[in-house]
Write a protein that holds these residues in place. Sequence first.
Motif, PDB file in Angstrom:
ATOM      1  N   SER A   1      34.400   6.736 -43.746  1.00  0.00           N
ATOM      2  CA  SER A   1      34.866   7.977 -43.093  1.00  0.00           C
ATOM      3  C   SER A   1      34.501   8.046 -41.612  1.00  0.00           C
ATOM      4  O   SER A   1      35.101   8.803 -40.850  1.00  0.00           O
ATOM      5  CB  SER A   1      34.287   9.204 -43.820  1.00  0.00           C
ATOM      6  OG  SER A   1      32.878   9.182 -43.774  1.00  0.00           O
TER       7      SER A   1
ATOM      8  N   ARG B   1      36.948  14.401 -52.784  1.00  0.00           N
ATOM      9  CA  ARG B   1      37.187  14.976 -51.449  1.00  0.00           C
ATOM     10  C   ARG B   1      37.195  16.513 -51.529  1.00  0.00           C
ATOM     11  O   ARG B   1      36.579  17.188 -50.702  1.00  0.00           O
ATOM     12  CB  ARG B   1      38.534  14.451 -50.930  1.00  0.00           C
ATOM     13  CG  ARG B   1      38.824  14.853 -49.498  1.00  0.00           C
ATOM     14  CD  ARG B   1      40.210  14.390 -49.092  1.00  0.00           C
ATOM     15  NE  ARG B   1      40.457  14.602 -47.675  1.00  0.00           N
ATOM     16  CZ  ARG B   1      41.638  14.448 -47.125  1.00  0.00           C
ATOM     17  NH1 ARG B   1      42.679  14.067 -47.862  1.00  0.00           N
ATOM     18  NH2 ARG B   1      41.805  14.667 -45.833  1.00  0.00           N
TER      19      ARG B   1
ATOM     20  N   ASP C   1      37.515  16.327 -38.933  1.00  0.00           N
ATOM     21  CA  ASP C   1      38.637  15.489 -39.372  1.00  0.00           C
ATOM     22  C   ASP C   1      38.620  14.241 -38.493  1.00  0.00           C
ATOM     23  O   ASP C   1      38.813  14.321 -37.284  1.00  0.00           O
ATOM     24  CB  ASP C   1      39.947  16.274 -39.185  1.00  0.00           C
ATOM     25  CG  ASP C   1      41.171  15.469 -39.628  1.00  0.00           C
ATOM     26  OD1 ASP C   1      41.119  14.228 -39.557  1.00  0.00           O
ATOM     27  OD2 ASP C   1      42.159  16.087 -40.019  1.00  0.00           O
ATOM     28  N   ASN C   2      38.361  13.086 -39.109  1.00  0.00           N
ATOM     29  CA  ASN C   2      38.228  11.851 -38.335  1.00  0.00           C
ATOM     30  C   ASN C   2      39.427  10.925 -38.525  1.00  0.00           C
ATOM     31  O   ASN C   2      39.279   9.733 -38.710  1.00  0.00           O
ATOM     32  CB  ASN C   2      36.926  11.137 -38.737  1.00  0.00           C
ATOM     33  CG  ASN C   2      36.635   9.952 -37.830  1.00  0.00           C
ATOM     34  OD1 ASN C   2      37.139   9.876 -36.715  1.00  0.00           O
ATOM     35  ND2 ASN C   2      35.843   9.024 -38.298  1.00  0.00           N
ATOM     36  N   GLN C   3      40.622  11.491 -38.489  1.00  0.00           N
ATOM     37  CA  GLN C   3      41.808  10.651 -38.680  1.00  0.00           C
ATOM     38  C   GLN C   3      42.492  10.315 -37.354  1.00  0.00           C
ATOM     39  O   GLN C   3      43.487   9.630 -37.329  1.00  0.00           O
ATOM     40  CB  GLN C   3      42.760  11.341 -39.665  1.00  0.00           C
ATOM     41  CG  GLN C   3      42.061  11.568 -40.989  1.00  0.00           C
ATOM     42  CD  GLN C   3      42.953  12.098 -42.093  1.00  0.00           C
ATOM     43  OE1 GLN C   3      43.286  11.380 -43.016  1.00  0.00           O
ATOM     44  NE2 GLN C   3      43.315  13.357 -42.001  1.00  0.00           N
TER      45      GLN C   3
ATOM     46  N   ASP D   1      35.547  13.926 -42.652  1.00  0.00           N
ATOM     47  CA  ASP D   1      36.617  13.844 -43.657  1.00  0.00           C
ATOM     48  C   ASP D   1      37.792  12.992 -43.190  1.00  0.00           C
ATOM     49  O   ASP D   1      38.259  13.125 -42.051  1.00  0.00           O
ATOM     50  CB  ASP D   1      37.109  15.269 -43.962  1.00  0.00           C
ATOM     51  CG  ASP D   1      38.251  15.265 -44.979  1.00  0.00           C
ATOM     52  OD1 ASP D   1      38.048  14.769 -46.102  1.00  0.00           O
ATOM     53  OD2 ASP D   1      39.346  15.753 -44.629  1.00  0.00           O
ATOM     54  N   ILE D   2      38.241  12.099 -44.083  1.00  0.00           N
ATOM     55  CA  ILE D   2      39.499  11.367 -43.867  1.00  0.00           C
ATOM     56  C   ILE D   2      40.208  11.269 -45.219  1.00  0.00           C
ATOM     57  O   ILE D   2      39.600  11.500 -46.265  1.00  0.00           O
ATOM     58  CB  ILE D   2      39.288   9.944 -43.264  1.00  0.00           C
ATOM     59  CG1 ILE D   2      38.420   9.074 -44.208  1.00  0.00           C
ATOM     60  CG2 ILE D   2      38.703   9.999 -41.883  1.00  0.00           C
ATOM     61  CD1 ILE D   2      38.340   7.611 -43.785  1.00  0.00           C
ATOM     62  N   SER D   3      41.464  10.894 -45.194  1.00  0.00           N
ATOM     63  CA  SER D   3      42.215  10.777 -46.449  1.00  0.00           C
ATOM     64  C   SER D   3      41.732   9.559 -47.232  1.00  0.00           C
ATOM     65  O   SER D   3      41.278   8.578 -46.632  1.00  0.00           O
ATOM     66  CB  SER D   3      43.707  10.628 -46.154  1.00  0.00           C
ATOM     67  OG  SER D   3      43.941   9.341 -45.602  1.00  0.00           O
TER      68      SER D   3
END
Length: 201
Positions: free
Chosen positions: A14, A163, A175-177, A132-134
């Motif tokens: 993540s 999650r 959010d780390n996307q 958080d990432i997918s």
Amino acid sequence: MADFIVGLTGGIGSGKTTVANLFADLGVVLVDADIVAREVVSPGSEGLAAIVKHFGADILLSDGNLDRSKLRERIFDNDEERLWLNGLLHPLIRETMLKKCKEAQSNYVIMVVPLLFENGLDRLVQRTLLVDISPQLQQQRTMARDDVSAKQVQNIIGSQATRAEKLSKADDVIDNQGEISALKCKVDALNSLYLKICGNT
């Protein structure tokens, strides 16, 4: 001495370490559970002495360090031995982490714990932060970083809280996307918030 502790967590891949290091760049002391877990079984430690007494001296490498792969083999598929080991190590890790937090010379401390919610360590902190990432991105990043199969990554993800569970428990979420520059802005904003909460703005 820091009384305000933020528990930083996130699933495998993540970007917990990246986020933690951005906080460290701002002068925040990090207490990393993975590092502490190695320290409590280092040569000369109480933890290692107890493991050797329980499993025998052949659990050591020739240089006196713990043979981690041999230990993993011993506790794999053996619930009794795994419970014994967790019963020894978890309190030692918890105690050492809290001691390091108390000694920290920063306004607040970031406690980096991969299994913060799973191991109930969120009870030790004043606030929780989830990176958080997918799951899809988690899988891609971990496979690229660790050169492991999709199945191995799925097994690790499956052994952690979902999650949704983590999102429902976290006080703050990053959010780390996206890009690293966006990440830095989020960390700066949270740092300001935490300084405000602990009365050091």
